[in-house]
Design a protein around this motif. Sequence first.
Motif, PDB file in Angstrom:
ATOM      1  N   ALA A  84       0.827  -1.207   0.000  1.00 30.05           N
ATOM      2  CA  ALA A  84       0.000   0.000   0.000  1.00 30.05           C
ATOM      3  C   ALA A  84       0.866   1.263   0.000  1.00 30.05           C
ATOM      4  CB  ALA A  84      -0.930  -0.003   1.213  1.00 30.05           C
ATOM      5  N   THR A  86       2.411   1.736  -3.466  1.00 29.21           N
ATOM      6  CA  THR A  86       1.395   2.248  -4.389  1.00 29.21           C
ATOM      7  C   THR A  86       1.156   3.737  -4.150  1.00 29.21           C
ATOM      8  OG1 THR A  86       0.314   0.080  -4.480  1.00 29.21           O
ATOM      9  CG2 THR A  86      -0.980   1.989  -5.172  1.00 29.21           C
ATOM     10  N   ARG A 139       2.399  -7.590  -6.492  1.00 33.76           N
ATOM     11  CA  ARG A 139       1.318  -8.591  -6.540  1.00 33.76           C
ATOM     12  C   ARG A 139       1.799  -9.927  -5.968  1.00 33.76           C
ATOM     13  NH1 ARG A 139      -1.163  -4.666  -7.169  1.00 33.76           N
ATOM     14  NH2 ARG A 139      -2.406  -3.988  -8.966  1.00 33.76           N
ATOM     15  N   GLU A 184       1.934  -9.712  -2.217  1.00 32.32           N
ATOM     16  CA  GLU A 184       0.594  -9.731  -1.632  1.00 32.32           C
ATOM     17  C   GLU A 184       0.010 -11.141  -1.664  1.00 32.32           C
ATOM     18  OE1 GLU A 184      -2.961  -6.418  -1.578  1.00 32.32           O
ATOM     19  OE2 GLU A 184      -1.898  -6.830  -3.453  1.00 32.32           O
ATOM     20  N   LEU A 189      -8.585   1.399   2.672  1.00 39.32           N
ATOM     21  CA  LEU A 189      -9.651   0.456   2.981  1.00 39.32           C
ATOM     22  C   LEU A 189      -9.376  -0.927   2.407  1.00 39.32           C
ATOM     23  CD1 LEU A 189     -12.431  -0.050   4.218  1.00 39.32           C
ATOM     24  CD2 LEU A 189     -13.458   0.742   2.072  1.00 39.32           C
ATOM     25  N   SER A 190      -8.859  -0.998   1.193  1.00 45.06           N
ATOM     26  CA  SER A 190      -8.589  -2.302   0.573  1.00 45.06           C
ATOM     27  C   SER A 190      -7.553  -3.090   1.378  1.00 45.06           C
ATOM     28  CB  SER A 190      -8.089  -2.108  -0.865  1.00 45.06           C
ATOM     29  OG  SER A 190      -6.914  -1.301  -0.883  1.00 45.06           O
ATOM     30  N   SER A 191      -6.532  -2.409   1.893  1.00 46.00           N
ATOM     31  CA  SER A 191      -5.514  -3.083   2.704  1.00 46.00           C
ATOM     32  C   SER A 191      -6.094  -3.552   4.031  1.00 46.00           C
ATOM     33  CB  SER A 191      -4.337  -2.144   2.954  1.00 46.00           C
ATOM     34  OG  SER A 191      -3.712  -1.782   1.746  1.00 46.00           O
ATOM     35  N   GLN A 192      -6.948  -2.730   4.619  1.00 45.17           N
ATOM     36  CA  GLN A 192      -7.586  -3.127   5.869  1.00 45.17           C
ATOM     37  C   GLN A 192      -8.456  -4.373   5.672  1.00 45.17           C
ATOM     38  OE1 GLN A 192      -9.554   0.210   7.851  1.00 45.17           O
ATOM     39  NE2 GLN A 192      -8.073   1.627   6.949  1.00 45.17           N
ATOM     40  N   ILE A 193      -9.168  -4.405   4.551  1.00 43.93           N
ATOM     41  CA  ILE A 193     -10.007  -5.577   4.258  1.00 43.93           C
ATOM     42  C   ILE A 193      -9.146  -6.823   4.077  1.00 43.93           C
ATOM     43  CG2 ILE A 193     -11.560  -6.594   2.538  1.00 43.93           C
ATOM     44  CD1 ILE A 193     -12.717  -3.812   2.106  1.00 43.93           C
ATOM     45  N   ASN A 194      -8.020  -6.673   3.383  1.00 44.73           N
ATOM     46  CA  ASN A 194      -7.118  -7.814   3.181  1.00 44.73           C
ATOM     47  C   ASN A 194      -6.583  -8.349   4.510  1.00 44.73           C
ATOM     48  OD1 ASN A 194      -7.415  -7.622   0.413  1.00 44.73           O
ATOM     49  ND2 ASN A 194      -5.620  -6.338   0.139  1.00 44.73           N
TER      50      ASN A 194
END
Length: 387
Positions: free
Chosen positions: A41, A44, A254, A257, A349-354
Amino acid sequence: VGDAAKFSALSSGRNLKRVAASTFMIALIVGYSVTIIGNVASTTDYMEQAVRYTVGADASVWLFEGDTIDELMGRISEMDGVLAVAKETHFSPDSSLGKIPVRAVNPIEWKEAAYVDVGMVDSSSVYAMDRGESYGIMEKGAAERLGLRVNNTLLVKLQSKVYPIKIVGLYGAEPGEYWQVQNPTVYVNEGFLKNVKEKFIDKRRIIVDLADDVDSATFKAAVAGLSPDVERVDVTAQQMSKALNNIYLAGPRRVEELGAYFAGLVASLGVALIVSTLIRSRSKELTIMAIRGYSPGQLSMSLVFENVGMELLAILLGGAVGFVSLRGQTELFNQILTTSIERRVVFPLSSQINLLIIVGLLLAATLLPILVAARRISGSPDLKLEE
């Protein structure tokens, strides 16, 4: 809560090796996941900052000559979705650092249209630049190299004449130990251009601030068709998409991750096996509890208090270690690779969800064996079957 904690501690003492293995595994995987996902994150975010800083705004319109720049600005400002426009005139005078890039701007217009990250440029500096024709702002590292501070004077030379630029503000990241002169751009009030002959001007461009819902491809095509003087149109959204989807830049991120997801999946299987082994070692005890009237829910809750409490502690510990490690990597990066922008620790938010998905897998790997065992033992609490 106190009784539950006491029960968990006593039970953990009886199964110390299994609990230690489970706790270490969970802490290790959570710490690794926080570091890797946070690093992806942050990388990016750094790439996005670099693209915005390079383009200078949501869009940048480069001109061949720029003789009709004011007319072109007016036509662009009337287009749908355009929030602000400003012009920049680029020239490169000599200084104590050699040739330096200088951009002459209208400070108020430039502040509205340009990409200005939080903490990068102080608004008061921009407004101060508007109060004098020779007032400007300078990159912090270049100013430090020359020993300049706010309200000091930078001398620049155009052909045989020397002109002063009063530095009323500084911008960019704080220079680190390994800072090197890279692109010490100076922004000066456009009134300074009265000292600059046309032959010394390198380029002119228009920077544009766009609304979020503007279609970048449509805007780019429309602006390119406004005048034959338009050399090219750079749109931040398109440049960012190219950078983030570049296989050489995005590929390693990628893979990292996916590695975190795979490690989380493998660790969840390991946790499930450890919990299953722990439950089998206590099958007689659980059967007696079922015979004495414990419901499946009560059996499950007793086991959940015992195992999940330690896992939550492991998750907190692993998360803290992972964050500290990520913070250290970020600080080291900023010290070694010193530019006008800084790498930041961010968790969108996407990282938190992951991260929640990985934590959810680890918790599910604990809860599922407990629920299955509690239902099985309560359904047939035969002590002989458990011997």
